[in-house]
Design a protein around this motif. Structure first.
Motif, PDB file in Angstrom:
ATOM      1  N   PRO A  31       0.811  -1.219   0.000  1.00 16.16           N
ATOM      2  CA  PRO A  31       0.000   0.000   0.000  1.00 16.16           C
ATOM      3  C   PRO A  31       0.847   1.273   0.000  1.00 16.16           C
ATOM      4  O   PRO A  31       2.025   1.256   0.364  1.00 16.16           O
ATOM      5  CB  PRO A  31      -0.792  -0.116   1.304  1.00 16.16           C
ATOM      6  N   GLY A  32       0.223   2.341  -0.427  1.00 18.97           N
ATOM      7  CA  GLY A  32       0.826   3.662  -0.324  1.00 18.97           C
ATOM      8  C   GLY A  32       2.045   3.888  -1.206  1.00 18.97           C
ATOM      9  O   GLY A  32       2.206   3.280  -2.258  1.00 18.97           O
ATOM     10  N   GLN A  33       2.896   4.777  -0.719  1.00 15.29           N
ATOM     11  CA  GLN A  33       4.079   5.189  -1.471  1.00 15.29           C
ATOM     12  C   GLN A  33       5.028   4.027  -1.729  1.00 15.29           C
ATOM     13  O   GLN A  33       5.651   3.948  -2.779  1.00 15.29           O
ATOM     14  CB  GLN A  33       4.803   6.319  -0.732  1.00 15.29           C
ATOM     15  N   ASP A  34       5.135   3.100  -0.766  1.00 20.87           N
ATOM     16  CA  ASP A  34       6.012   1.938  -0.959  1.00 20.87           C
ATOM     17  C   ASP A  34       5.590   1.127  -2.175  1.00 20.87           C
ATOM     18  O   ASP A  34       6.420   0.744  -3.003  1.00 20.87           O
ATOM     19  CB  ASP A  34       6.035   1.038   0.275  1.00 20.87           C
ATOM     20  N   GLY A  35       4.302   0.862  -2.297  1.00 18.47           N
ATOM     21  CA  GLY A  35       3.804   0.101  -3.435  1.00 18.47           C
ATOM     22  C   GLY A  35       4.028   0.828  -4.748  1.00 18.47           C
ATOM     23  O   GLY A  35       4.446   0.231  -5.742  1.00 18.47           O
ATOM     24  N   TYR A  57       4.565   5.325 -17.204  1.00 15.30           N
ATOM     25  CA  TYR A  57       4.154   4.520 -16.057  1.00 15.30           C
ATOM     26  C   TYR A  57       2.628   4.454 -15.982  1.00 15.30           C
ATOM     27  O   TYR A  57       2.061   3.417 -15.635  1.00 15.30           O
ATOM     28  CB  TYR A  57       4.727   5.085 -14.748  1.00 15.30           C
ATOM     29  N   GLU A  58       1.969   5.548 -16.337  1.00 17.77           N
ATOM     30  CA  GLU A  58       0.506   5.588 -16.288  1.00 17.77           C
ATOM     31  C   GLU A  58      -0.113   4.547 -17.219  1.00 17.77           C
ATOM     32  O   GLU A  58      -1.101   3.906 -16.869  1.00 17.77           O
ATOM     33  CB  GLU A  58      -0.003   6.998 -16.612  1.00 17.77           C
ATOM     34  N   GLU A  59       0.487   4.352 -18.406  1.00 18.60           N
ATOM     35  CA  GLU A  59       0.003   3.301 -19.314  1.00 18.60           C
ATOM     36  C   GLU A  59       0.218   1.922 -18.707  1.00 18.60           C
ATOM     37  O   GLU A  59      -0.640   1.049 -18.813  1.00 18.60           O
ATOM     38  CB  GLU A  59       0.727   3.372 -20.662  1.00 18.60           C
ATOM     39  N   PHE A  60       1.377   1.729 -18.091  1.00 17.90           N
ATOM     40  CA  PHE A  60       1.688   0.468 -17.417  1.00 17.90           C
ATOM     41  C   PHE A  60       0.665   0.205 -16.314  1.00 17.90           C
ATOM     42  O   PHE A  60       0.112  -0.891 -16.215  1.00 17.90           O
ATOM     43  CB  PHE A  60       3.109   0.556 -16.855  1.00 17.90           C
ATOM     44  N   ALA A  61       0.400   1.224 -15.501  1.00 14.83           N
ATOM     45  CA  ALA A  61      -0.570   1.088 -14.409  1.00 14.83           C
ATOM     46  C   ALA A  61      -1.964   0.795 -14.961  1.00 14.83           C
ATOM     47  O   ALA A  61      -2.705  -0.019 -14.395  1.00 14.83           O
ATOM     48  CB  ALA A  61      -0.579   2.351 -13.551  1.00 14.83           C
ATOM     49  N   SER A  62      -2.309   1.414 -16.070  1.00 12.68           N
ATOM     50  CA  SER A  62      -3.612   1.172 -16.690  1.00 12.68           C
ATOM     51  C   SER A  62      -3.715  -0.267 -17.183  1.00 12.68           C
ATOM     52  O   SER A  62      -4.745  -0.923 -17.013  1.00 12.68           O
ATOM     53  CB  SER A  62      -3.818   2.156 -17.845  1.00 12.68           C
ATOM     54  N   TRP A  63      -2.634  -0.778 -17.795  1.00  9.75           N
ATOM     55  CA  TRP A  63      -2.607  -2.169 -18.262  1.00  9.75           C
ATOM     56  C   TRP A  63      -2.828  -3.124 -17.094  1.00  9.75           C
ATOM     57  O   TRP A  63      -3.486  -4.149 -17.227  1.00  9.75           O
ATOM     58  CB  TRP A  63      -1.273  -2.452 -18.950  1.00  9.75           C
ATOM     59  N   LEU A  64      -2.294  -2.753 -15.927  1.00  9.03           N
ATOM     60  CA  LEU A  64      -2.447  -3.581 -14.732  1.00  9.03           C
ATOM     61  C   LEU A  64      -3.793  -3.379 -14.043  1.00  9.03           C
ATOM     62  O   LEU A  64      -4.100  -4.043 -13.068  1.00  9.03           O
ATOM     63  CB  LEU A  64      -1.338  -3.252 -13.720  1.00  9.03           C
ATOM     64  N   ASN A  65      -4.578  -2.439 -14.557  1.00  7.25           N
ATOM     65  CA  ASN A  65      -5.861  -2.069 -13.948  1.00  7.25           C
ATOM     66  C   ASN A  65      -5.674  -1.509 -12.546  1.00  7.25           C
ATOM     67  O   ASN A  65      -6.510  -1.719 -11.670  1.00  7.25           O
ATOM     68  CB  ASN A  65      -6.848  -3.242 -13.926  1.00  7.25           C
ATOM     69  N   LEU A  66      -4.573  -0.789 -12.345  1.00  9.84           N
ATOM     70  CA  LEU A  66      -4.339  -0.149 -11.054  1.00  9.84           C
ATOM     71  C   LEU A  66      -5.141   1.133 -10.988  1.00  9.84           C
ATOM     72  O   LEU A  66      -5.186   1.892 -11.938  1.00  9.84           O
ATOM     73  CB  LEU A  66      -2.858   0.187 -10.869  1.00  9.84           C
ATOM     74  N   GLN A  67      -5.765   1.347  -9.871  1.00  9.86           N
ATOM     75  CA  GLN A  67      -6.528   2.568  -9.665  1.00  9.86           C
ATOM     76  C   GLN A  67      -6.186   3.103  -8.284  1.00  9.86           C
ATOM     77  O   GLN A  67      -6.062   2.330  -7.336  1.00  9.86           O
ATOM     78  CB  GLN A  67      -8.024   2.291  -9.753  1.00  9.86           C
ATOM     79  N   PRO A  68      -6.052   4.411  -8.177  1.00  6.79           N
ATOM     80  CA  PRO A  68      -5.777   4.966  -6.855  1.00  6.79           C
ATOM     81  C   PRO A  68      -6.917   4.640  -5.899  1.00  6.79           C
ATOM     82  O   PRO A  68      -8.088   4.604  -6.301  1.00  6.79           O
ATOM     83  CB  PRO A  68      -5.706   6.464  -7.087  1.00  6.79           C
ATOM     84  N   LYS A  69      -6.560   4.362  -4.660  1.00  4.95           N
ATOM     85  CA  LYS A  69      -7.597   4.099  -3.673  1.00  4.95           C
ATOM     86  C   LYS A  69      -8.324   5.387  -3.365  1.00  4.95           C
ATOM     87  O   LYS A  69      -7.720   6.458  -3.310  1.00  4.95           O
ATOM     88  CB  LYS A  69      -6.981   3.531  -2.395  1.00  4.95           C
ATOM     89  N   ALA A  70      -9.620   5.290  -3.174  1.00  6.79           N
ATOM     90  CA  ALA A  70     -10.412   6.468  -2.847  1.00  6.79           C
ATOM     91  C   ALA A  70      -9.984   7.000  -1.488  1.00  6.79           C
ATOM     92  O   ALA A  70      -9.721   6.234  -0.566  1.00  6.79           O
ATOM     93  CB  ALA A  70     -11.893   6.102  -2.827  1.00  6.79           C
ATOM     94  N   THR A  71      -9.904   8.303  -1.403  1.00  8.22           N
ATOM     95  CA  THR A  71      -9.570   8.901  -0.119  1.00  8.22           C
ATOM     96  C   THR A  71     -10.848   9.374   0.540  1.00  8.22           C
ATOM     97  O   THR A  71     -11.767   9.843  -0.120  1.00  8.22           O
ATOM     98  CB  THR A  71      -8.591  10.074  -0.290  1.00  8.22           C
ATOM     99  N   GLN A  72     -10.869   9.254   1.823  1.00  5.99           N
ATOM    100  CA  GLN A  72     -12.061   9.642   2.571  1.00  5.99           C
ATOM    101  C   GLN A  72     -11.945  11.117   2.904  1.00  5.99           C
ATOM    102  O   GLN A  72     -10.927  11.586   3.411  1.00  5.99           O
ATOM    103  CB  GLN A  72     -12.146   8.809   3.851  1.00  5.99           C
ATOM    104  N   THR A  73     -12.988  11.869   2.601  1.00  5.99           N
ATOM    105  CA  THR A  73     -12.983  13.284   2.916  1.00  5.99           C
ATOM    106  C   THR A  73     -13.844  13.527   4.135  1.00  5.99           C
ATOM    107  O   THR A  73     -14.792  12.794   4.418  1.00  5.99           O
ATOM    108  CB  THR A  73     -13.499  14.127   1.735  1.00  5.99           C
ATOM    109  N   VAL A  74     -13.496  14.572   4.849  1.00 12.45           N
ATOM    110  CA  VAL A  74     -14.250  14.932   6.047  1.00 12.45           C
ATOM    111  C   VAL A  74     -15.012  16.204   5.761  1.00 12.45           C
ATOM    112  O   VAL A  74     -14.453  17.197   5.296  1.00 12.45           O
ATOM    113  CB  VAL A  74     -13.294  15.148   7.247  1.00 12.45           C
ATOM    114  N   ASP A  75     -16.287  16.172   6.022  1.00  2.00           N
ATOM    115  CA  ASP A  75     -17.130  17.339   5.835  1.00  2.00           C
ATOM    116  C   ASP A  75     -17.169  18.088   7.159  1.00  2.00           C
ATOM    117  O   ASP A  75     -17.931  17.753   8.061  1.00  2.00           O
ATOM    118  CB  ASP A  75     -18.529  16.896   5.398  1.00  2.00           C
TER     119      ASP A  75
END
Length: 81
Positions: A31-35, A57-75
């Motif tokens: 997870p995170g920056q390490d990954g 790298y973005e094309e590589f990540a897309s080929w892998l179906n990598l997606q950024p994890k959703a971040t939780q926002t605070v209202d």
């Protein structure tokens, strides 16, 4: 065969010391920056060896179906109510 397994098999057959398939998957999906750093390092290594891993790298990540994890926002407005 999954994409991570495909990468693992490619590296393993080329003689890379990648550990077990589970160890590689855990390293690759950290997870995170390490990954991100692990995956980017792998992309850069493949790219410098002439592998067809995409133009960025973005094309590589897309080929892998990598997606950024959703971040939780605070209202804050609703918290103050």
């Amino acid at each position: 065969m999954g994409k991570i397994q495909e990468l693992y098999n490619t590296l393993k057959s080329a003689g890379a010391d990648v550990g077990t398939e589970k160890e590689f998957a855990d390293w690759f999906q950290a997870p995170g920056q390490d990954g991100y750093n692990n995956r980017k390092h792998l992309y850069d290594t493949f790219k410098s060896a002439g592998a067809d891993v995409g133009d960025s790298y973005e094309e590589f990540a897309s080929w892998l179906n990598l997606q950024p994890k959703a971040t939780q926002t605070v209202d804050n407005a609703s918290k103050a109510a």
